[in-house]
Write a protein that holds these residues in place. Structure first.
Motif, PDB file in Angstrom:
ATOM      1  N   ARG A  61      48.271  37.499  55.941  1.00  0.00           N
ATOM      2  CA  ARG A  61      46.647  37.682  56.327  1.00  0.00           C
ATOM      3  C   ARG A  61      46.469  39.564  54.961  1.00  0.00           C
ATOM      4  NH1 ARG A  61      42.777  36.766  53.707  1.00  0.00           N
ATOM      5  NH2 ARG A  61      40.389  37.071  54.851  1.00  0.00           N
ATOM      6  N   ALA A  62      46.955  40.272  55.593  1.00  0.00           N
ATOM      7  CA  ALA A  62      47.429  41.563  54.427  1.00  0.00           C
ATOM      8  C   ALA A  62      47.828  41.826  53.318  1.00  0.00           C
ATOM      9  CB  ALA A  62      48.128  42.693  55.769  1.00  0.00           C
ATOM     10  N   VAL A  63      48.590  41.189  53.348  1.00  0.00           N
ATOM     11  CA  VAL A  63      49.071  40.355  51.821  1.00  0.00           C
ATOM     12  C   VAL A  63      48.294  39.872  51.162  1.00  0.00           C
ATOM     13  CG1 VAL A  63      50.962  39.308  50.677  1.00  0.00           C
ATOM     14  CG2 VAL A  63      52.031  40.079  52.095  1.00  0.00           C
ATOM     15  N   LYS A  64      47.472  38.690  51.164  1.00  0.00           N
ATOM     16  CA  LYS A  64      46.426  38.190  50.553  1.00  0.00           C
ATOM     17  C   LYS A  64      44.741  39.594  50.357  1.00  0.00           C
ATOM     18  CE  LYS A  64      47.162  33.660  52.125  1.00  0.00           C
ATOM     19  NZ  LYS A  64      46.776  32.612  53.170  1.00  0.00           N
ATOM     20  N   MET A  65      44.963  39.804  51.066  1.00  0.00           N
ATOM     21  CA  MET A  65      44.026  41.208  51.319  1.00  0.00           C
ATOM     22  C   MET A  65      44.045  42.097  49.910  1.00  0.00           C
ATOM     23  SD  MET A  65      42.917  41.102  55.166  1.00  0.00           S
ATOM     24  CE  MET A  65      41.941  42.537  55.257  1.00  0.00           C
ATOM     25  N   TYR A  66      45.337  42.594  50.249  1.00  0.00           N
ATOM     26  CA  TYR A  66      45.647  43.775  49.222  1.00  0.00           C
ATOM     27  C   TYR A  66      45.688  43.164  48.012  1.00  0.00           C
ATOM     28  CZ  TYR A  66      47.182  47.294  51.856  1.00  0.00           C
ATOM     29  OH  TYR A  66      47.372  48.360  52.935  1.00  0.00           O
ATOM     30  N   ALA A  67      46.290  42.167  47.539  1.00  0.00           N
ATOM     31  CA  ALA A  67      45.751  41.122  46.315  1.00  0.00           C
ATOM     32  C   ALA A  67      44.831  40.453  45.639  1.00  0.00           C
ATOM     33  CB  ALA A  67      46.340  39.709  46.779  1.00  0.00           C
ATOM     34  N   GLU A  68      43.743  40.344  46.726  1.00  0.00           N
ATOM     35  CA  GLU A  68      42.360  40.820  46.119  1.00  0.00           C
ATOM     36  C   GLU A  68      41.827  41.651  46.344  1.00  0.00           C
ATOM     37  OE1 GLU A  68      37.640  39.329  48.793  1.00  0.00           O
ATOM     38  OE2 GLU A  68      39.825  38.355  49.331  1.00  0.00           O
ATOM     39  N   LEU A  69      42.286  42.744  47.131  1.00  0.00           N
ATOM     40  CA  LEU A  69      41.979  43.944  46.364  1.00  0.00           C
ATOM     41  C   LEU A  69      42.276  44.935  44.739  1.00  0.00           C
ATOM     42  CD1 LEU A  69      42.849  46.523  49.826  1.00  0.00           C
ATOM     43  CD2 LEU A  69      40.201  45.502  48.236  1.00  0.00           C
ATOM     44  N   GLY A  70      43.561  44.199  44.701  1.00  0.00           N
ATOM     45  CA  GLY A  70      43.396  43.877  43.252  1.00  0.00           C
ATOM     46  C   GLY A  70      43.104  42.983  42.522  1.00  0.00           C
ATOM     47  N   GLN A  71      42.791  42.145  42.825  1.00  0.00           N
ATOM     48  CA  GLN A  71      41.634  41.655  41.177  1.00  0.00           C
ATOM     49  C   GLN A  71      40.300  42.413  41.678  1.00  0.00           C
ATOM     50  OE1 GLN A  71      42.308  39.142  40.012  1.00  0.00           O
ATOM     51  NE2 GLN A  71      44.595  39.270  40.337  1.00  0.00           N
ATOM     52  N   LEU A  72      39.743  42.267  43.051  1.00  0.00           N
ATOM     53  CA  LEU A  72      38.554  43.063  42.930  1.00  0.00           C
ATOM     54  C   LEU A  72      38.447  44.720  41.651  1.00  0.00           C
ATOM     55  CD1 LEU A  72      37.732  43.619  46.346  1.00  0.00           C
ATOM     56  CD2 LEU A  72      36.335  42.481  44.337  1.00  0.00           C
ATOM     57  N   ARG A  73      40.263  44.959  41.420  1.00  0.00           N
ATOM     58  CA  ARG A  73      39.866  46.198  40.483  1.00  0.00           C
ATOM     59  C   ARG A  73      39.487  46.049  39.498  1.00  0.00           C
ATOM     60  NH1 ARG A  73      44.436  47.357  42.652  1.00  0.00           N
ATOM     61  NH2 ARG A  73      44.016  48.705  44.676  1.00  0.00           N
ATOM     62  N   LYS A  74      40.472  44.333  39.190  1.00  0.00           N
ATOM     63  CA  LYS A  74      40.274  44.676  37.817  1.00  0.00           C
ATOM     64  C   LYS A  74      38.861  44.509  37.554  1.00  0.00           C
ATOM     65  CE  LYS A  74      44.981  42.234  37.723  1.00  0.00           C
ATOM     66  NZ  LYS A  74      45.455  41.112  37.687  1.00  0.00           N
ATOM     67  N   ARG A  75      38.592  43.376  38.305  1.00  0.00           N
ATOM     68  CA  ARG A  75      36.967  43.089  38.071  1.00  0.00           C
ATOM     69  C   ARG A  75      35.986  44.373  37.769  1.00  0.00           C
ATOM     70  NH1 ARG A  75      34.801  39.251  42.368  1.00  0.00           N
ATOM     71  NH2 ARG A  75      32.563  39.792  41.320  1.00  0.00           N
ATOM     72  N   GLY A  76      36.082  45.066  38.860  1.00  0.00           N
ATOM     73  CA  GLY A  76      35.297  46.730  38.841  1.00  0.00           C
ATOM     74  C   GLY A  76      35.408  47.467  37.546  1.00  0.00           C
ATOM     75  N   TRP A  77      37.165  47.194  36.578  1.00  0.00           N
ATOM     76  CA  TRP A  77      37.310  47.464  35.086  1.00  0.00           C
ATOM     77  C   TRP A  77      35.704  46.687  34.340  1.00  0.00           C
ATOM     78  CZ3 TRP A  77      38.590  52.436  34.425  1.00  0.00           C
ATOM     79  CH2 TRP A  77      40.016  52.987  35.214  1.00  0.00           C
ATOM     80  N   LEU A  78      36.573  45.950  34.453  1.00  0.00           N
ATOM     81  CA  LEU A  78      35.382  44.587  33.427  1.00  0.00           C
ATOM     82  C   LEU A  78      34.009  45.530  33.417  1.00  0.00           C
ATOM     83  CD1 LEU A  78      37.630  41.086  33.657  1.00  0.00           C
ATOM     84  CD2 LEU A  78      37.322  43.154  31.646  1.00  0.00           C
ATOM     85  N   VAL A  79      33.477  45.169  34.309  1.00  0.00           N
ATOM     86  CA  VAL A  79      32.017  45.669  34.697  1.00  0.00           C
ATOM     87  C   VAL A  79      31.738  47.322  34.461  1.00  0.00           C
ATOM     88  CG1 VAL A  79      29.939  45.866  36.608  1.00  0.00           C
ATOM     89  CG2 VAL A  79      31.857  43.706  36.856  1.00  0.00           C
ATOM     90  N   ASN A  80      32.916  47.371  34.936  1.00  0.00           N
ATOM     91  CA  ASN A  80      32.398  49.032  34.201  1.00  0.00           C
ATOM     92  C   ASN A  80      32.273  49.709  33.162  1.00  0.00           C
ATOM     93  OD1 ASN A  80      32.051  50.662  36.664  1.00  0.00           O
ATOM     94  ND2 ASN A  80      33.958  50.779  36.564  1.00  0.00           N
TER      95      ASN A  80
END
Length: 154
Positions: A61-80
């Motif tokens: 589950r932690a691996v999936k959560m870290y992967a999601e955090l990576g995707q959220l980081r990409k989304r954050g960069w796009l939104v910024n």
């Protein structure tokens, strides 16, 4: 600098300069929507980070959560990037309004500069829309649409 001496010239200048204001209204609406998306991204990232820091999360589950955090980081960069482009767009459209008004009410040769400012603003607007589209596509790729489990046959 000599300003326009009559009211009709000033009135026409105001009418000419007000047209781009409608684009500013659209830009402010999109900034509001995108800022809301950024807030949701940040909230989700904080939730995941807090769960991971608290411990007790199984490794898979932690691996999936870290992967999601990576995707959220990409989304954050796009939104910024989207917000930055929209801000530049608003500044360029505001400059266009000023230049159109000054060009119409004075002898300053501002038409070419106003044209470049307006077109640059529209380009920033279109690039911001592309960032918004990319972020939206990335967000929907993250969704896991649950399906009903298959019922065993008789």
């Amino acid at each position: 600098m000599i300003f326009a001496p009559d009211l009709s010239t000033v009135t026409h200048a105001i009418q000419l300069a007000v047209a781009p204001v409608f684009l500013l209204t659209a830009v402010s609406g999109i900034i509001s929507a995108v800022a809301g998306r950024l807030a949701r991204i940040i909230d989700r990232a904080r939730l995941l980070e807090n769960r991971l820091e608290a411990g007790g999360v199984e490794e898979g589950r932690a691996v999936k959560m870290y992967a999601e955090l990576g995707q959220l980081r990409k989304r954050g960069w796009l939104v910024n990037g989207c917000i930055a482009l929209l801000t530049f767009c608003a500044m360029l459209i505001g400059s266009t309004i000023i230049l159109l008004f000054l060009g119409e009410t004075s002898e300053l040769p501002t038409l070419k500069i106003a044209t470049v400012c307006f077109l640059s603003g529209v380009i920033c607007f279109l690039l911001a829309l592309l960032c918004f589209l990319a972020e939206t596509l990335l967000a929907t790729r993250l969704l896991k649409f649950a399906q009903l489990p298959a019922r065993p046959g008789p």
